[in-house]
Design an enzyme around this catalytic site. Structure first.
Site, PDB file in Angstrom:
ATOM      1  N   ASP A   1      -8.663  -6.854  -4.325  1.00 34.42           N
ATOM      2  CA  ASP A   1      -8.272  -5.508  -3.882  1.00 34.42           C
ATOM      3  C   ASP A   1      -8.833  -4.485  -4.869  1.00 34.42           C
ATOM      4  O   ASP A   1      -8.371  -4.383  -6.002  1.00 34.42           O
ATOM      5  CB  ASP A   1      -6.736  -5.434  -3.838  1.00 34.42           C
ATOM      6  CG  ASP A   1      -6.216  -4.081  -3.337  1.00 34.42           C
ATOM      7  OD1 ASP A   1      -7.023  -3.137  -3.183  1.00 34.42           O
ATOM      8  OD2 ASP A   1      -5.004  -3.983  -3.096  1.00 34.42           O
TER       9      ASP A   1
ATOM     10  N   ARG B   1     -11.822   6.618   9.687  1.00 31.31           N
ATOM     11  CA  ARG B   1     -11.304   5.258   9.725  1.00 31.31           C
ATOM     12  C   ARG B   1     -12.357   4.251   9.253  1.00 31.31           C
ATOM     13  O   ARG B   1     -12.033   3.285   8.543  1.00 31.31           O
ATOM     14  CB  ARG B   1     -10.840   4.926  11.145  1.00 31.31           C
ATOM     15  CG  ARG B   1     -10.322   3.525  11.315  1.00 31.31           C
ATOM     16  CD  ARG B   1      -9.096   3.286  10.458  1.00 31.31           C
ATOM     17  NE  ARG B   1      -8.428   2.039  10.787  1.00 31.31           N
ATOM     18  CZ  ARG B   1      -7.346   1.586  10.203  1.00 31.31           C
ATOM     19  NH1 ARG B   1      -6.796   2.301   9.239  1.00 31.31           N
ATOM     20  NH2 ARG B   1      -6.786   0.460  10.555  1.00 31.31           N
TER      21      ARG B   1
ATOM     22  N   SER C   1       0.836  -1.201   0.000  1.00 32.25           N
ATOM     23  CA  SER C   1       0.000   0.000   0.000  1.00 32.25           C
ATOM     24  C   SER C   1       0.871   1.252   0.000  1.00 32.25           C
ATOM     25  O   SER C   1       1.727   1.387  -0.864  1.00 32.25           O
ATOM     26  CB  SER C   1      -0.939  -0.051   1.207  1.00 32.25           C
ATOM     27  OG  SER C   1      -1.980   0.862   1.066  1.00 32.25           O
TER      28      SER C   1
ATOM     29  N   HIS D   1      -7.886  -5.395  -0.059  1.00 29.70           N
ATOM     30  CA  HIS D   1      -6.598  -4.705   0.018  1.00 29.70           C
ATOM     31  C   HIS D   1      -5.785  -5.165   1.231  1.00 29.70           C
ATOM     32  O   HIS D   1      -4.568  -5.288   1.164  1.00 29.70           O
ATOM     33  CB  HIS D   1      -6.868  -3.200   0.093  1.00 29.70           C
ATOM     34  CG  HIS D   1      -5.633  -2.364   0.175  1.00 29.70           C
ATOM     35  ND1 HIS D   1      -4.667  -2.370  -0.816  1.00 29.70           N
ATOM     36  CD2 HIS D   1      -5.186  -1.505   1.130  1.00 29.70           C
ATOM     37  CE1 HIS D   1      -3.687  -1.535  -0.475  1.00 29.70           C
ATOM     38  NE2 HIS D   1      -3.975  -1.005   0.696  1.00 29.70           N
ATOM     39  N   ASP D   2      -6.465  -5.410   2.352  1.00 27.29           N
ATOM     40  CA  ASP D   2      -5.783  -5.803   3.583  1.00 27.29           C
ATOM     41  C   ASP D   2      -5.073  -7.151   3.486  1.00 27.29           C
ATOM     42  O   ASP D   2      -4.339  -7.519   4.403  1.00 27.29           O
ATOM     43  CB  ASP D   2      -6.775  -5.861   4.754  1.00 27.29           C
ATOM     44  CG  ASP D   2      -6.709  -4.606   5.597  1.00 27.29           C
ATOM     45  OD1 ASP D   2      -5.856  -3.743   5.324  1.00 27.29           O
ATOM     46  OD2 ASP D   2      -7.523  -4.478   6.541  1.00 27.29           O
TER      47      ASP D   2
END
Lengths: 397, 212
Positions: free
Chosen positions: A329, A233, A163, A362-363
């Protein structure tokens, strides 16, 4: 004092007086910034694992993501949780601490000990807040290069990260091609897209809309833009997951109830989860740092720095690359990685590219994804052989 | 640098891979299009000291290659060769994959653009067994080497050795070397005229360059 305030003071300690090792640069050794001007005095906080070998050829620099920190493989001093890449870093792991010297520093603009908006501005004796200069990915990398100099390391064996960490990897390879033997940009892009910028802007506006933000001067006011930062967040966290992963984890399940309450309580598990993510984030992260770091990512456009042609960023690159993306992602989709790969091909660079099948979004780069471990191990071991460093399982290969 | 030791995998590589590898100059730059699990690349890297790169469509293939330490990218030969600059390799190899390309001619065109030489190997649809099967059964042939039924085969563009030679002429590609191989990958008697190659060769290997 509320519990929240106590945590805030803990976090301030980590920002100003971190438990990590720190290299401090005086006003006589300032950091020149891409946006103009200099920063100094300044400090960079870091963790290391493993041992630097005699010819200083076994160093791996790991670059952390937006809200990550230098605590890759040790208990986090703020959260008490394990390091963010313990799956990848440790004895016998893909980034093997028995063979390599692993460095991870807190990025410029963050809040875990490297100079950022929560650090004290020597001119005022108060936190920089919005007086902190808008820093870029290149500034972060230049700061890291000063730390690498400090270790007397000429060439890093590898620079890796996901990232925003992957952006730093690309910037390293472009800015210091002679100093990077191998590079592993994961789940990243050579530029932030309009959609990426849009999500970041939502987050920043949420922070700034919180009255407790006080135009960035919340530390002196004794307040904290908890609600705004939590919303930021929550929105961002959705982008780190995938629709399939959210469905798999939560579906339409109710939280501690069997029927809707016909209210705005967190009826659904997914709501409760996001609220928790928001709450726990504000306990550990500085709101102004969030503004500055998201901005740094927005400004990242490696091609633009090279006449609009990404391949030029990697011209004559001797670095060997391994680019990794994940199928689910959608924040940094595979096509972003392919753009990097095509540029590297056009530049004649040595490049491997793997798209890993996963529904974790994505994580995924932070999670237990065996294919990522396998790919990393293969890439690192072959690079190690090429560099004359010991490789794990030479015979098992 | 650590000395390169030949792994068991490379030592026991298939005969046809060894024959292909023998066509490549030692120490050159090679791109293997559709490199599978990387057997040929590894052989080239370890035995011929080649700077070996690959493209492979399947994730499992790419992962195996990267785990072997090869520079391989996940990509599609039909669409991704366009991203490689002119004359960036000494050889571009297409091993037993031509018949699975959507646009074989375009692929060969790109190979000749990207590499100084193109090495193409393919199953010969003119082999007598295949001719005989069509003649006697009236059905699409299924052989040991071409084991798929017509409705599920990835091989969508079969050709014979003669067809391929015609295409080379049409494209203005110079045939620098050609060989027909039997089912074990051993060359068919080369003194025989090409008519016989097209009958008795199960596979063919061509080394091409662009006519200047």
């Amino acid at each position: 004092m509320t519990h929240g305030a106590a945590t805030q003071s803990d976090r301030r300690n980590e920002a100003i007086d971190p438990s990590s090792a720190v290299v401090r640069f005086g006003a006589d050794a300032p950091l020149a910034l891409e946006g103009g001007g200099t920063l100094g005095p300044w400090a960079i906080a870091y963790q290391t694992y493993g041992t630097l070998n005699a010819d200083r050829s076994n160093a791996i620099l790991l670059c952390h993501a937006l809200t990550g920190d230098q605590h890759v493989a040790n208990e986090n001093p703020v959260t008490g949780k394990p390091g963010w890449w313990e799956t990848m870093v440790g004895p016998g792991k893909p980034f093997d601490t028995e063979r390599f010297f692993i460095i991870c520093s807190n990025v410029l603009g963050s809040c875990l000990g490297t100079t950022g908006p929560a650090s004290i501005n020597p001119d005022t004796g108060q936190a920089y807040a919005l007086d902190f200069p808008v820093v870029t990915i290149r500034d972060m990398v230049n700061a890291q290069a000063r730390l690498v100099d400090h270790f007397g390391i000429d060439t890093l064996f590898c620079v890796a990260g996901g990232s925003m960490g992957g952006m730093q990897v690309l910037e390293w390879a472009a800015t210091y091609p002679q100093r990077v033997f191998a590079a592993m940009p994961i789940a990243t892009a050579a530029k932030h897209t309009a959609q990426n910028i849009a999500f970041h802007e939502v987050g920043r506006q949420a922070v700034m809309a919180d009255p407790d933000w006080r135009k960035g001067r919340y530390l002196e006011a004794g307040t904290r833009p908890e609600k705004g930062l939590a919303v930021a967040r929550m929105a961002a966290h959705i982008t780190y997951l995938s629709e399939q992963a959210l469905h798999r984890k939560f579906g339409r399940n109710f939280q501690d109830r069997s029927a809707p309450t016909f209210s705005f309580d967190a009826d659904f598990e997914v709501e409760s989860y996001l609220r928790y993510q928001g709450r726990s984030f504000v306990e550990r992260f500085d709101a102004n740092s969030y503004l500055f770091l998201t901005r740094a990512m927005d400004y990242f456009d490696l091609a633009k720095d090279h006449g609009g042609v990404l391949a030029r960023a990697f011209q004559n690159a001797k670095t060997r690359f391994c680019v990794v993306s994940f199928t689910s992602d959608w924040l940094f989709p595979t096509r972003d990685s392919r753009a990097i790969v095509h540029a590297l091909n056009a530049a004649g660079a040595s490049v491997s590219f793997v798209e890993i099948e996963t529904d974790k979004g994505h994580d995924a780069f932070l999670l237990d994804v065996p294919e990522l471990f396998k790919t990393t191990r293969g890439f690192i071991d072959s690079a190690a052989r090429a560099r004359g460093l010991p490789a794990s399982g030479d015979s098992a290969l | 640098m650590s000395p390169i030791t030949l792994t068991e995998d490379a030592a026991s590589a298939r005969v046809d891979l060894h024959n292909l590898a023998a066509l490549v100059e030692a120490g050159s730059r090679v791109l293997d299009v559709g490199c599978g699990d990387g057997s040929l690349l590894r052989l080239l890297a370890e035995k011929r000291g080649v700077d070996a790169r690959g493209i492979e469509l399947s994730q499992s293939g790419v992962n195996e290659c990267v785990a072997k330490g090869l520079s391989v990218i996940q990509g599609d030969a039909d669409t991704d060769l366009v991203y490689y600059p002119d004359a960036s390799f000494d050889y571009v190899i297409l091993s037993q994959t031509l018949q699975a390309m959507r646009k074989p001619r375009d692929v060969i065109d790109h190979m000749l653009r990207i590499g100084r030489r193109a090495i193409v190997s393919f199953p010969n649809f003119g082999h007598w067994k295949i001719r005989l099967q069509i003649l006697t059964t009236g059905r699409m042939p299924v052989t040991e080497n071409l084991a798929y039924s017509w409705y599920e085969t990835p091989n969508i563009h079969f050709c014979t050795i003669n067809d391929f030679i015609d295409l080379c002429d049409e494209m203005g590609a110079q045939i620098e070397y050609a060989s027909a191989l039997d089912r074990f990958g051993m060359p068919v008697e080369t003194r025989l005229p090409r008519l016989f190659w097209n009958l008795f060769g199960e596979q063919a290997v061509f080394v091409l360059s662009r006519k200047i």
